[in-house]
Design an enzyme around this catalytic site. Structure first.
Site, short mmCIF file in Angstrom:
data_model
loop_
_atom_site.label_atom_id
_atom_site.label_comp_id
_atom_site.label_asym_id
_atom_site.label_seq_id
_atom_site.Cartn_x
_atom_site.Cartn_y
_atom_site.Cartn_z
CE LYS A 82 -7.98 4.46 19.75
NZ LYS A 82 -6.82 4.91 19.03
CB CYS A 113 -5.81 8.91 22.65
SG CYS A 113 -4.64 8.47 21.52
N GLY A 165 -9.33 11.51 40.36
CA GLY A 165 -8.42 12.68 40.25
C GLY A 165 -8.61 13.80 39.54
NE ARG A 210 -0.45 14.52 21.46
CZ ARG A 210 -0.29 13.20 20.62
NH1 ARG A 210 -1.17 13.47 19.39
NH2 ARG A 210 -0.12 12.46 21.07
CB THR A 269 -8.02 7.13 15.75
OG1 THR A 269 -7.20 6.23 16.47
CG2 THR A 269 -9.35 7.43 16.56
CE LYS A 316 7.72 12.34 12.53
NZ LYS A 316 6.20 12.21 12.22
CD GLU A 319 -3.98 3.39 18.35
OE1 GLU A 319 -3.66 2.87 19.23
OE2 GLU A 319 -4.42 4.50 18.13
NE ARG A 353 -2.20 -0.10 28.15
CZ ARG A 353 -2.12 -1.00 29.03
NH1 ARG A 353 -2.66 -0.86 30.32
NH2 ARG A 353 -1.12 -2.04 28.70
CD GLU A 354 0.85 9.57 23.78
OE1 GLU A 354 1.92 10.01 24.27
OE2 GLU A 354 0.07 10.25 23.42
#
Length: 441
Positions: free
Chosen positions: A212, A268, A261, A338, A121, A35, A148, A151-152
């Site tokens: 959060k 998250c 929907g 995920r 989180t 990484k 934090e 939003r992805e």
């Protein structure tokens, strides 16, 4: 400023790149050498719009660098941000082992006074525990909790232009000179963000931690509320899209984030909903979050209803039918699968005997690894050829821009189930498609 970001997953890598964009000298620490190599080459090991551009720009400018050397990171700066992942364990509680290990390692290696800023989180009460661990450091350490709210697919924007900053301290008033120094350092790091008008909420550690979890619980509740209304609309022959429009004009409710929907997924909301409930039960406040269990149940029912409606559209049987699924990612703009509602539905259709072909602009590699028994095609039109039913399960703009008239000759029967309400019903019906959607006549 010089600062470090410890843990360079989705949160940490984005935060490090954004802090470099704000003008700071940033060192990111992660124990995964692959990484670190990728990040130092200007490439994130996941898809997040705009992130690779920041990584490339600031690894080249010299403002941003990544390392696996814990001692180097501890000595690099006075200000250290924690972005360690906190997955759920099998009992539904947050797994804090990696976070605790990172704090112990940092505390042991500090070469001078420091301020540690938690962004992970965590269940409420974690910050107090970590503060106790930091007291073992050879130098004075202050702790700030700065959750934090990313939003992805919009994480870069949310870091550079957040809608609020929450800063929690052991003594919310600033207390000692050292405590006031901690707040001053964190505010300095966010100076450009604050100058742009971002509100700052200064509070205690526990309230900052809860900010959060409570935010995600509320967002999940809002989504599940409108999906519960979709269930009622289906029973009554009403239209949930028009109902949502009517509700959205009420300023106390608002339309933003309230779309009926297939429901929510990702790493998250589902995780934090379970983790929040687990922690509330540990604190003896289980009855206060009873609502959240129904929020999760409504979300699961949306997936089940989508499978049921697919069966109805295929005259009562899924076995042997060819079904195309548009979407594998849990939301557009990411390759994250995920707890993806789209893949959950695709897998359920496969288990019911259908032959399922999935298409997605970004997430196919991850989907193939997770569910190799499904079929995959990059081209959504090719995936549609010969299908008995099309399911629209992730609202990528790539799909809404396709011409339903040009697509109509491709499937065996032009039938579409729009589980995300982003295809225009009139246009698709005019093009010869049988169109159905959750919560709509």
């Amino acid at each position: 400023m010089r600062l470090t970001v410890i843990g360079c997953g989705h949160l940490g890598a984005t935060h490090a790149a954004a802090m470099a964009e704000l003008g700071h000298q940033v060192l990111g620490l992660d124990l995964d050498p692959d990484k670190v190599t990728a990040l130092n080459s200007g490439r994130a090991p996941f898809h997040e719009p705009g992130l690779d551009e920041l990584l490339t720009r600031h690894t080249a400018s010299g403002r941003l660098r990544f390392t696996t050397d814990q001692a180097e990171a501890a000595a690099f700066a006075e200000l250290h941000f924690l972005g360690i992942g906190t997955p759920l364990g099998p009992d539904g509680a947050y797994d804090l082992a990696a976070l605790r290990a990172a704090v112990r390692s940092l505390a042991a290696r500090l070469t001078g006074p420091a301020v540690v800023v938690g962004k992970s989180t965590v269940p409420v009460g974690t910050a107090a525990e970590l503060l106790a661990l930091l007291q073992d450091a050879p130098h004075h350490v202050e702790l700030c909790w700065n959750p934090e709210f990313l939003r992805e697919s919009r994480a870069v924007q949310d870091t550079l232009r957040p809608d609020r900053l929450v800063l929690g301290f052991a003594d919310r008033s600033g207390g000692t000179g050292q405590g006031r120094r901690a707040e001053a350092l964190v505010r300095e790091a966010y100076e450009a963000v604050i100058a742009a008008g971002t509100p700052v909420v200064v509070t205690d550690l526990a309230t900052a931690e809860l900010a959060k979890s409570a935010a995600n619980a509320f967002l999940a509740t809002k989504i599940s509320f409108v999906n519960a209304m979709a269930e009622v609309c289906e029973a009554a022959g009403a239209d949930v899209e028009v109902l949502t429009e009517a509700l959205g004009y009420d300023v106390r409710i608002g339309r933003r984030g309230m779309r009926a929907g297939l429901g929510f997924g990702g790493g998250c909301l589902p995780k934090d909903l379970l983790g929040f409930g687990h922690r509330a039960a540990e604190l003896g406040a289980d009855s206060a979050v009873t609502l959240l269990r129904e929020v999760g149940a409504v979300n699961t029912r949306r997936r089940e209803r989508t499978v049921e409606l697919a069966r109805e559209l295929l005259d009562g049987t899924l076995a042997g039918r060819r079904i195309t699924v548009w979407g594998a990612a849990f939301k557009p703009g990411t390759d994250d699968i995920r707890d993806s509602p789209a893949l959950a539905v695709a897998d359920a259709l496969h288990r019911a005997g259908a032959t399922v072909t999935v298409s997605d602009p970004r997430a196919l590699d991850n989907a193939r690894k997770a569910l190799p028994h499904l079929g995959y095609l990059d081209d959504p039109t090719e995936a549609l050829t010969g299908a008995d039913l099309l399911l629209h399960l992730t609202e990528w703009p790539d799909y809404t821009h396709l011409d339903p008239a040009a697509l109509a000759p491709l499937p065996a029967t032009p039938r579409v189930l729009d589980a995300r309400h982003t295809l225009d019903p009139a246009t698709w019906r005019t093009a010869g498609w049988t169109y159905r959607a959750l919560g709509r006549p």
